[in-house]
Write a protein that holds these residues in place. Sequence first.
Motif, mmCIF file in Angstrom:
data_model
loop_
_atom_site.group_PDB
_atom_site.id
_atom_site.type_symbol
_atom_site.label_atom_id
_atom_site.label_comp_id
_atom_site.label_asym_id
_atom_site.label_seq_id
_atom_site.Cartn_x
_atom_site.Cartn_y
_atom_site.Cartn_z
ATOM 1 N N ALA A 57 0.837 -1.193 0.000
ATOM 2 C CA ALA A 57 0.000 0.000 0.000
ATOM 3 C C ALA A 57 0.872 1.242 0.000
ATOM 4 N N ARG A 58 0.238 2.347 -0.368
ATOM 5 C CA ARG A 58 0.885 3.655 -0.369
ATOM 6 C C ARG A 58 -0.014 4.616 0.389
ATOM 7 N N GLY A 59 0.530 5.269 1.397
ATOM 8 C CA GLY A 59 -0.259 6.177 2.203
ATOM 9 C C GLY A 59 0.284 7.595 2.152
ATOM 10 N N GLN A 60 -0.609 8.577 2.017
ATOM 11 C CA GLN A 60 -0.212 9.984 1.978
ATOM 12 C C GLN A 60 -1.195 10.800 2.821
ATOM 13 N N PRO A 61 -0.959 10.864 4.153
ATOM 14 C CA PRO A 61 -1.895 11.580 5.024
ATOM 15 C C PRO A 61 -1.867 13.089 4.813
ATOM 16 N N VAL A 62 -0.707 13.622 4.386
ATOM 17 C CA VAL A 62 -0.558 15.051 4.089
ATOM 18 C C VAL A 62 0.241 15.176 2.795
ATOM 19 N N PRO A 63 0.155 16.315 2.095
ATOM 20 C CA PRO A 63 0.830 16.436 0.803
ATOM 21 C C PRO A 63 2.339 16.242 0.858
ATOM 22 N N TRP A 64 2.969 16.475 2.010
ATOM 23 C CA TRP A 64 4.430 16.433 2.068
ATOM 24 C C TRP A 64 4.982 15.131 2.637
ATOM 25 N N LEU A 65 4.158 14.140 2.896
ATOM 26 C CA LEU A 65 4.643 12.873 3.443
ATOM 27 C C LEU A 65 3.972 11.698 2.744
ATOM 28 N N VAL A 66 4.789 10.750 2.292
ATOM 29 C CA VAL A 66 4.306 9.528 1.656
ATOM 30 C C VAL A 66 4.987 8.339 2.331
ATOM 31 N N ALA A 67 4.209 7.362 2.762
ATOM 32 C CA ALA A 67 4.739 6.129 3.344
ATOM 33 C C ALA A 67 4.427 4.968 2.405
ATOM 34 N N ASP A 86 8.833 9.021 2.265
ATOM 35 C CA ASP A 86 9.261 10.175 1.478
ATOM 36 C C ASP A 86 8.802 11.460 2.150
ATOM 37 N N LEU A 87 9.704 12.438 2.215
ATOM 38 C CA LEU A 87 9.379 13.765 2.727
ATOM 39 C C LEU A 87 9.541 14.768 1.602
ATOM 40 N N LEU A 88 8.476 15.537 1.317
ATOM 41 C CA LEU A 88 8.457 16.470 0.187
ATOM 42 C C LEU A 88 8.260 17.890 0.707
ATOM 43 N N ILE A 89 9.108 18.298 1.642
ATOM 44 C CA ILE A 89 8.918 19.573 2.325
ATOM 45 C C ILE A 89 9.347 20.749 1.458
#
Length: 377
Positions: A57-67, A86-89
């Motif tokens: 699975a791929r989870g993205q609770p906020v636009p700048w973080l993907v697990a 992934d951190l997209l700050i």
Amino acid sequence: MTRPLTLAALALLTASGARAQGPFITPTLVGEVDYRVHADDIEGHDGFTLARLRMGARGQPVPWLVAVGTAEWAQEKPALLDAYVDLLIITGLRLSIGYAKTPLFPAGRDQSIETLPIPELPLVTQAFWARRDLGLEAQWTPASLPLEGWLRLGNGSGSPLGNDNASPSVDARLDVHHGGLRLGAGAHVEDAFDRPGIGGRLPQNFLFYRPPPVSGYRTVTEAHGRMDAGPVRVDVQAAAAWEHRSRDTDGNPATPRESLPTLRSQGLGVEASWVLRGQPREGNQWPQALAGVGSEGIPSGSLEVAARMERLWLGRGAADVEPGGATGGALSFRWWVTGFLGVGVAGYVNHYDTPPVEEPTRDWTYLALLRTTVSLH
């Protein structure tokens, strides 16, 4: 390409789902079933084979973080493939920490394996790519420049559980892209301790050249190019490696080891694919059908033909090591039925420089396979 989430991260994201607005967890599944015909039973058994079954699975609770996390189930025991965050700050900068693909070799790093024009990785990528590692990576994609760069600091052991020595590995890659042209190069450096050197593997994972152990600095370099001209795509990749060796002569780890000659290996591959019907390949996805093509029955989808030539030179430069290598070619025809279903047939022929120890009288080999792919992201 969508890369899937570890069970721990998935549980964490699920627990916080009630506080989030809307769904942000995307399950993924890749399944491939083959019918294979080999040159010899030693290289693999003929018949139906489950090539891979990957779920995650791929989870993205906020636009700048993907697990992201995924596991491979088409083995005797489940194996972890991806487990990273992934951190997209900052715009143009992605930071990734965890167990993930290393940056070198676009055929392996940039594409999901089920989307390749010819099933399975090229010989050069199979031999030289470090695959996955545990570490910290930065990816730089400036909006004002046609550049893309990667820098990764990892364990170098290839294990998600930790390092096998105290030394880290470093991977660096830089690409230049403009229109339908991409050129790039990269390097991987690590300090190994009694690990297998670079060997040769066939598409069905048969190890036809077994290298001796290496100990000391290993340097792998690669260069690659891609050209897209409408429905035609041409990929070129080259690699070279230098692997130091030593041995313990007295059984005392505190005394210096005896140095052995350095091993040198090289590889070169050229691949061309042509979408006969459907839209040209976009990025790292498989070809999509033309708008309006299809009916209420089986969709007409897209059709693609591909060919590849490649060469490996392995275990050179040491008088005490028998060198190896192979010259090979492959052809494939794939019907991408929908955005999630594909069917294809492929054939591979390879000539060994040195016959495998299991087949001392055979210097030619072949593989034919019929593959059905389901990819749900």
